[in-house]
Write a protein that holds these residues in place. Sequence first.
Motif, PDB file in Angstrom:
ATOM      1  N   MET A  13      18.985   6.881 -13.408  1.00  9.65           N
ATOM      2  CA  MET A  13      19.631   6.979 -13.725  1.00  9.65           C
ATOM      3  C   MET A  13      19.437   6.694 -15.593  1.00  9.65           C
ATOM      4  N   ILE A  14      19.224   7.771 -16.806  1.00  5.01           N
ATOM      5  CA  ILE A  14      19.477   6.833 -18.316  1.00  5.01           C
ATOM      6  C   ILE A  14      20.995   6.309 -18.503  1.00  5.01           C
ATOM      7  N   GLU A  15      21.020   5.696 -19.279  1.00 10.66           N
ATOM      8  CA  GLU A  15      22.284   5.335 -19.408  1.00 10.66           C
ATOM      9  C   GLU A  15      21.686   4.465 -20.989  1.00 10.66           C
ATOM     10  N   VAL A  16      22.691   4.422 -21.650  1.00 10.73           N
ATOM     11  CA  VAL A  16      22.476   4.133 -23.454  1.00 10.73           C
ATOM     12  C   VAL A  16      23.630   3.140 -23.517  1.00 10.73           C
ATOM     13  N   LYS A  17      23.267   2.439 -23.933  1.00  3.77           N
ATOM     14  CA  LYS A  17      24.691   1.038 -24.086  1.00  3.77           C
ATOM     15  C   LYS A  17      23.681   0.346 -25.391  1.00  3.77           C
ATOM     16  N   PHE A  18      24.923  -0.242 -26.156  1.00  2.00           N
ATOM     17  CA  PHE A  18      25.346  -0.901 -27.385  1.00  2.00           C
ATOM     18  C   PHE A  18      25.656  -2.482 -27.383  1.00  2.00           C
ATOM     19  N   TYR A  19      24.436  -2.882 -28.156  1.00  2.00           N
ATOM     20  CA  TYR A  19      24.918  -4.481 -27.875  1.00  2.00           C
ATOM     21  C   TYR A  19      24.845  -5.554 -29.273  1.00  2.00           C
ATOM     22  N   GLU A  20      26.151  -6.457 -29.023  1.00  2.00           N
ATOM     23  CA  GLU A  20      26.080  -6.493 -30.778  1.00  2.00           C
ATOM     24  C   GLU A  20      25.477  -8.300 -30.692  1.00  2.00           C
ATOM     25  N   ASN A  21      24.472  -8.496 -31.355  1.00  2.00           N
ATOM     26  CA  ASN A  21      24.062  -9.279 -31.898  1.00  2.00           C
ATOM     27  C   ASN A  21      22.359  -9.908 -31.158  1.00  2.00           C
ATOM     28  N   LYS A  22      22.511 -10.618 -29.823  1.00  2.00           N
ATOM     29  CA  LYS A  22      21.790 -10.617 -29.585  1.00  2.00           C
ATOM     30  C   LYS A  22      22.087 -11.438 -28.306  1.00  2.00           C
ATOM     31  N   ASP A  23      22.511  -9.933 -27.764  1.00  2.00           N
ATOM     32  CA  ASP A  23      23.414  -9.457 -26.262  1.00  2.00           C
ATOM     33  C   ASP A  23      21.999  -8.770 -25.722  1.00  2.00           C
ATOM     34  N   HIS A  24      21.384  -8.598 -24.501  1.00  4.32           N
ATOM     35  CA  HIS A  24      20.588  -8.374 -23.908  1.00  4.32           C
ATOM     36  C   HIS A  24      18.953  -8.354 -24.520  1.00  4.32           C
ATOM     37  N   TYR A  25      19.366  -9.433 -25.524  1.00  8.31           N
ATOM     38  CA  TYR A  25      17.417  -9.280 -26.613  1.00  8.31           C
ATOM     39  C   TYR A  25      16.415  -9.623 -25.382  1.00  8.31           C
ATOM     40  N   ASP A  26      16.436 -10.070 -25.018  1.00  4.68           N
ATOM     41  CA  ASP A  26      15.160  -9.918 -23.762  1.00  4.68           C
ATOM     42  C   ASP A  26      14.301  -8.192 -24.271  1.00  4.68           C
ATOM     43  N   ASP A  27      16.031  -7.425 -23.298  1.00  2.00           N
ATOM     44  CA  ASP A  27      15.715  -6.175 -23.316  1.00  2.00           C
ATOM     45  C   ASP A  27      14.994  -5.393 -24.454  1.00  2.00           C
ATOM     46  N   VAL A  28      15.883  -5.662 -25.933  1.00  2.00           N
ATOM     47  CA  VAL A  28      15.263  -5.277 -26.849  1.00  2.00           C
ATOM     48  C   VAL A  28      14.605  -5.207 -27.591  1.00  2.00           C
ATOM     49  N   MET A  29      13.669  -6.525 -27.023  1.00  2.00           N
ATOM     50  CA  MET A  29      12.088  -7.266 -27.309  1.00  2.00           C
ATOM     51  C   MET A  29      11.406  -7.201 -26.837  1.00  2.00           C
ATOM     52  N   TYR A  30      11.922  -6.807 -25.756  1.00  2.00           N
ATOM     53  CA  TYR A  30      10.526  -5.914 -24.526  1.00  2.00           C
ATOM     54  C   TYR A  30       9.946  -4.653 -24.794  1.00  2.00           C
ATOM     55  N   VAL A  31      11.277  -3.821 -25.498  1.00  2.00           N
ATOM     56  CA  VAL A  31      10.629  -1.910 -26.558  1.00  2.00           C
ATOM     57  C   VAL A  31       9.966  -2.807 -27.587  1.00  2.00           C
ATOM     58  N   ARG A  32      10.417  -3.374 -28.227  1.00  2.00           N
ATOM     59  CA  ARG A  32      10.204  -3.640 -29.553  1.00  2.00           C
ATOM     60  C   ARG A  32       8.714  -4.723 -29.766  1.00  2.00           C
ATOM     61  N   GLU A  33       8.154  -5.543 -28.779  1.00  2.00           N
ATOM     62  CA  GLU A  33       6.842  -6.171 -28.682  1.00  2.00           C
ATOM     63  C   GLU A  33       6.210  -4.931 -28.178  1.00  2.00           C
ATOM     64  N   ASP A  34       6.636  -4.390 -27.965  1.00  2.00           N
ATOM     65  CA  ASP A  34       5.491  -3.173 -26.567  1.00  2.00           C
ATOM     66  C   ASP A  34       5.013  -2.317 -27.476  1.00  2.00           C
ATOM     67  N   VAL A  35       6.135  -1.449 -29.010  1.00  2.00           N
ATOM     68  CA  VAL A  35       5.542  -1.133 -29.550  1.00  2.00           C
ATOM     69  C   VAL A  35       4.668  -1.436 -30.482  1.00  2.00           C
ATOM     70  N   PHE A  36       5.551  -1.843 -30.972  1.00  2.00           N
ATOM     71  CA  PHE A  36       5.399  -3.029 -32.747  1.00  2.00           C
ATOM     72  C   PHE A  36       4.283  -3.790 -32.873  1.00  2.00           C
ATOM     73  N   ILE A  37       4.130  -4.473 -31.939  1.00  2.00           N
ATOM     74  CA  ILE A  37       3.465  -5.521 -31.649  1.00  2.00           C
ATOM     75  C   ILE A  37       2.402  -5.014 -30.577  1.00  2.00           C
ATOM     76  N   ARG A  38       1.585  -4.808 -29.360  1.00  2.00           N
ATOM     77  CA  ARG A  38       1.092  -4.058 -28.751  1.00  2.00           C
ATOM     78  C   ARG A  38       0.667  -3.195 -29.363  1.00  2.00           C
ATOM     79  N   GLU A  39       1.467  -1.924 -29.185  1.00  2.00           N
ATOM     80  CA  GLU A  39       0.343  -0.969 -30.114  1.00  2.00           C
ATOM     81  C   GLU A  39       0.443  -0.815 -31.489  1.00  2.00           C
TER      82      GLU A  39
END
Length: 139
Positions: free
Chosen positions: A1-27
């Motif tokens: 099931m697809i969910e869309v969530k908003f987080y302020e500041n660094k809430d759930h930062y590990d999840d955000v960085m998981y995606v960003r690091e995969d795309v921007f750093i590794r790829e």
Amino acid sequence: MIEVKFYENKDHYDDVMYVREDVFIREQGFSTDKDEIDNHCTHILFLDDNKPFATGRIFNEDGDIIIGRVCVLEAYRGKGYGIKIIQELEKKAKERGATSTILGAQCQAKEFYLKLGYEEFGDIYFDEYCPHIHMRHTF
């Protein structure tokens, strides 16, 4: 099931960085993707069965509403999630009273943003090795 969530500041930062690091750093080969803006922005996170796969952020800077760090994991591309990220972040900007949004697009992604109503302004600039262009969408 697809969910869309908003987080302020660094809430759930590990999840955000998981995606960003995969795309921007590794790829894409950037050396880092962390900056001080993450301390005072709103992140959007798309999850598939609680697994993060797309993200972006929005923040205020000198009276402008800025969208940034928009990315989608490779397995989820071509399914409209990039468009949905932009649409959701623009809704958030309008809730904050904005009449436009600004972003710094990688030049290779410029056409994507042009199709969403963004217009180029200013000169090409480099973020590390990668050419970028400022773009604005007026509502």
